[in-house]
Design an enzyme around this catalytic site. Structure first.
Site, PDB file in Angstrom:
ATOM      1  CB  SER A   2      48.994 -10.280  11.304  1.00  0.00           C
ATOM      2  OG  SER A   2      49.095  -9.157  10.446  1.00  0.00           O
ATOM      3  CG  ASP A   3      44.586  -6.053  14.276  1.00  0.00           C
ATOM      4  OD1 ASP A   3      44.420  -5.299  13.294  1.00  0.00           O
ATOM      5  OD2 ASP A   3      43.856  -6.015  15.271  1.00  0.00           O
ATOM      6  CE1 TYR A   4      46.797  -0.352   8.801  1.00  0.00           C
ATOM      7  CE2 TYR A   4      48.822  -0.006  10.017  1.00  0.00           C
ATOM      8  CZ  TYR A   4      47.985   0.345   8.978  1.00  0.00           C
ATOM      9  OH  TYR A   4      48.319   1.371   8.122  1.00  0.00           O
ATOM     10  CB  THR A   5      52.067  -3.168  12.038  1.00  0.00           C
ATOM     11  OG1 THR A   5      51.451  -2.558  13.173  1.00  0.00           O
ATOM     12  CG2 THR A   5      51.926  -2.259  10.827  1.00  0.00           C
ATOM     13  N   GLY A   6      50.773  -6.393  13.236  1.00  0.00           N
ATOM     14  CA  GLY A   6      50.890  -7.247  14.427  1.00  0.00           C
ATOM     15  C   GLY A   6      52.146  -8.095  14.435  1.00  0.00           C
TER      16      GLY A   6
END
Length: 763
Positions: A308-312
């Site tokens: 995932s991307d940051y907190t995605g």
């Protein structure tokens, strides 16, 4: 209808179909009602399995992964799906249930200490993977990726990746969140600086080169890292250039425009992919089963893992497709996101979701298997630690030389009236402007994250010019103004310096913080009072060479109308000043080309070369055509444009055959390139195709080949391109790849405005 249109038929290069994909098996409700919600079923097209998928799996690695997976508890499996971003979080996780990896932590000793805890003090001793945003350099900063794309030379991207991978791996980092391959038509978007511009073919070539440089043939090697193709997918289509925003895209546009670089990277063996923040046709990329499972893992046969991307995953709640953390975890795991970055929903709710049947054991096992596969392929089980004595903390002479060479190779000459460039070493030069003595702003966005990078400032433009000039004393300096300030008090001194010189080098542009993530700009003029500074300096009556440092295309109509010469330098990296001086004084003849169109005004956006035609193409003599009343048609500088200190001719293209068989046929296109000027230089020969009559309207031009050719004065060289059915086919709105019979136009020249045409027929 013409006979040609009537006889036109389509042939499928691969059979597609449709599949019923369950949308999120959650409601927007929180609490017990959420799990009882009825899944929404949507019929979506599924592409055929692509024959050019990931390279074959390593049987030995698969056996080891399978054996380890059988020994793991559920808690240990869920732990592998967690990626944290501080040493404290890592230590806390490792004290109970191991996590899968750590990112944005540097320092060989610190990383070794965390690895020791994972390997020696957990039940199974599974090593951590250590990630970092090594975007265009670890310790040695190279030009930003958009600048590298301007080289039209994949070797530039590969050189950056080779040096960066070696520096990172020797310092304990074994996973980079690069290359970014988000094709975009949006210069207001700050992250355009991280990618390769507006063309999917160019982006594919540069991305594959980066993957090859990072990973080599075996990324367990002590100088290689696992690459991460990002952001999957269509992030470059974000509305209005605003980061993290919506993308509404058709199936054909998704497959023809946004997916090709990812497809090419998977075929090149990229180890990991990162999901994007945006929605894709209403479904967030982190919860999009179609793009992640049907396209990436099934059709492209991707066997690495998706992070995932940051907190995605957590952000699925704010997107409005998950009611709480459990919903978000279920959506992400079901869709095919294997590792969760920062937020902890997989670990927090995985056991509960499995017990309630909202996720399956096979989905968990598949995610863990993919992560372990990459860890084994990195050689972490055999060599979990890094030699701390080998950590890279300073830029080496060899790395500097490569940064300098790629910096100058990535610059684009946009204007050169009066042949003011190259400068004569006997000239008195006034170096003026807010970026003339800038240091870290010349690195651009996403730089300086590795050990030692922050202690090595780039060479300034002033220092580079003084070092290159015949006499340093002949070079004077005046700041003029700051980058964004409205203060004009320095104008008088700048004008006086210009009047006392033979030529002015005016260093203008953006700060590093003005492009990159979360750095969208609604106005992409030169910031502050820089345009007024140019006008003030021009009053002195001396030739003015504008050198631009920026992370995106700018609106430069006034600059173009005023300056004598313009050199687009982008953000060249640690050797910026020397690389600029190499070009200004002619040690290097600029040969770069623009990988993205420069609009005349912000209201013209989006403007790009590979647009579809309309029923009423722009016509200056007809009001009722597709154009603006107050603006000339077309960009200020088009895709593929760039000047040189010499001149070239490119002959009319010649075909090896007037026909191509639609069933796997091919032909070649040849031209002769001649340096007709007085000095050596580089020309980028570019090949474009156009299908004038198709079942789906095609772009007016599509880049399908390019070659950067270096020639001495008077030298000639034959350049040959091979075209196949892959180059003339396209995806339809059922995700089927079509190769249609009929006429195809081929254009060859030195920009997207190439007008030398030849045609062949697909039969």
């Amino acid at each position: 209808m013409t006979d040609h249109q009537l006889s036109r038929r389509s042939a499928l290069a691969g059979l597609g179909g449709t599949a019923v994909i369950g949308a999120l098996s959650t409601s927007l409700l929180t609490g017990p009602e959420a799990s009882a919600a009825t899944p929404v079923q949507t019929t979506v097209p599924v592409p055929a399995t692509d024959p050019a998928g990931s390279p074959p799996l390593n049987k030995k690695v698969e056996q080891r992964v399978g054996a380890l997976l059988k020994r793991m508890t559920l808690a240990e499996k869920l732990g592998q799906l967690q990626l944290v971003n501080t040493p404290d979080l890592a230590r806390k996780a490792l004290a109970t249930t191991p996590c899968g990896g750590v990112f944005s932590v540097i320092g060989a000793a610190q990383l070794n200490a965390l690895q020791k805890q994972a390997v020696q003090h957990t039940r199974l001793g599974i090593p951590l993977i250590f990630g970092l945003d090594v975007i265009h350099g670890y310790t040695t900063n190279f030009p930003i990726p958009l600048g590298q794309a301007s080289s039209f030379d994949p070797a530039v991207a590969e050189t950056d990746a080779i040096v960066s991978a070696a520096e990172a791996r020797r310092s304990g980092i074994n996973w980079t969140y690069s290359p970014m391959m988000d094709v975009t038509h949006e210069p207001r978007w700050g992250r355009i600086a991280e990618g390769d511009g507006e063309d999917p073919y160019l982006a594919s070539q540069m991305a594959v080169a980066k993957v090859r440089g990072y990973q080599g043939s075996d990324y367990s090697a002590p100088d290689k890292v696992a690459a991460c193709a990002k952001h999957y997918v269509a992030y470059g289509g974000t509305e209005g250039g605003r980061d993290y925003n919506t993308v509404d895209v058709s199936i054909q546009e998704l497959h023809n425009h946004y997916l090709p670089p990812f497809k090419a990277s998977v075929a090149a063996g990229v180890a990991t992919l990162m999901a994007s923040f945006n929605t894709v046709a209403g479904v967030p990329a982190h919860a999009n089963s179609y793009t992640l499972r049907n396209v990436l893992k099934d059709a492209f046969d991707f066997n690495g893992f998706v992070v995932s991307d940051y907190t995605g995953i957590q952000e699925l709640i704010m997107h409005g497709v998950a009611g709480d953390g459990a919903d978000a975890a279920a959506a992400g795991i079901t869709a095919g996101v294997d590792m969760e970055m920062v937020s902890t929903n997989y670990v927090d709710f995985g056991k509960e979701l499995l017990a309630r049947g909202r996720i399956s054991q096979s989905e968990i096992d598949d995610a863990v298997r993919r992560i372990l596969r990459v860890k084994y392929s990195l050689g972490l089980f055999e060599h979990p630690y890094v030699d701390e004595a080998g950590e890279v903390t300073a830029v080496s002479a060899a790395a500097r030389a490569k940064a300098r060479s790629t910096g100058s190779r990535s610059m684009v000459l946009l204007k050169n009236d009066q042949a003011v460039l190259p400068l004569q070493k006997t000239a008195k030069v006034a170096v003026i402007g807010p970026l003339a003595v800038a240091t870290y702003d010349l690195n651009g966005t996403w730089s300086g994250l590795g050990t030692g990078a922050g202690t090595t400032p780039p060479v300034t433009v002033l220092d580079g010019i003084r070092a290159a000039a015949g006499s340093p004393a002949s070079v004077t300096y005046a700041r003029g103004c700051d980058i964004e300030s409205a203060d004009t008090s320095g104008f008088a001194a700048a004008t006086a310096a210009a009047a006392a010189a033979d030529v002015v080098v005016l260093a203008l542009g953006e700060s590093a913080a003005m492009s990159g993530e979360a750095s969208a700009r609604s106005n992409i003029d030169l910031p502050g009072v820089q345009q007024q500074l140019l006008a003030s300096v021009v009053v002195a009556g001396k030739p003015v060479v504008v050198v631009l440092f920026n992370g995106r295309p700018l609106t430069l109509q006034s600059t173009h109308d005023t300056a004598t010469a313009i050199l687009e330098a982008w953000a060249p990296g640690v050797e910026a000043g020397n690389a600029v001086a190499d070009v200004l004084f002619g040690k290097v003849n600029p040969g770069g080309k623009l990988p993205v169109s420069f609009p005349r005004a912000v209201g013209q956006i989006p403007i790009y070369y590979n647009h579809q035609n309309t029923g009423r193409p722009a016509d200056p003599n007809n009001k009722y055509t597709s154009k603006y009343l107050d603006l000339a048609t077309g960009p200020l500088y088009g895709f593929g444009f760039g000047l040189s200190y010499t001149s070239f001719t490119i002959s009319a293209p010649k075909l090896s055959s007037p026909r191509m068989n639609r069933h796997g046929g091919h032909l070649t296109v040849s031209v002769d390139v001649v340096n007709t000027g007085a000095v050596a230089g580089d020309e980028v020969v570019q090949l474009y195709v156009h299908d004038p009559v198709a079942s789906i309207a095609q772009p007016v031009r599509r880049l399908r080949g390019f070659r950067r050719v270096g020639l001495q004065a008077g030298q000639s060289k034959r350049v040959t391109f091979t075209l196949t059915t892959d180059d003339v086919g396209f995806y339809d709105n059922r995700a089927r790849f079509l190769v249609e019979t009929g006429l195809v136009e081929v254009y060859v020249g030195n920009s997207s405005a190439a007008d030398q045409k030849v045609t062949f027929t697909v039969v």
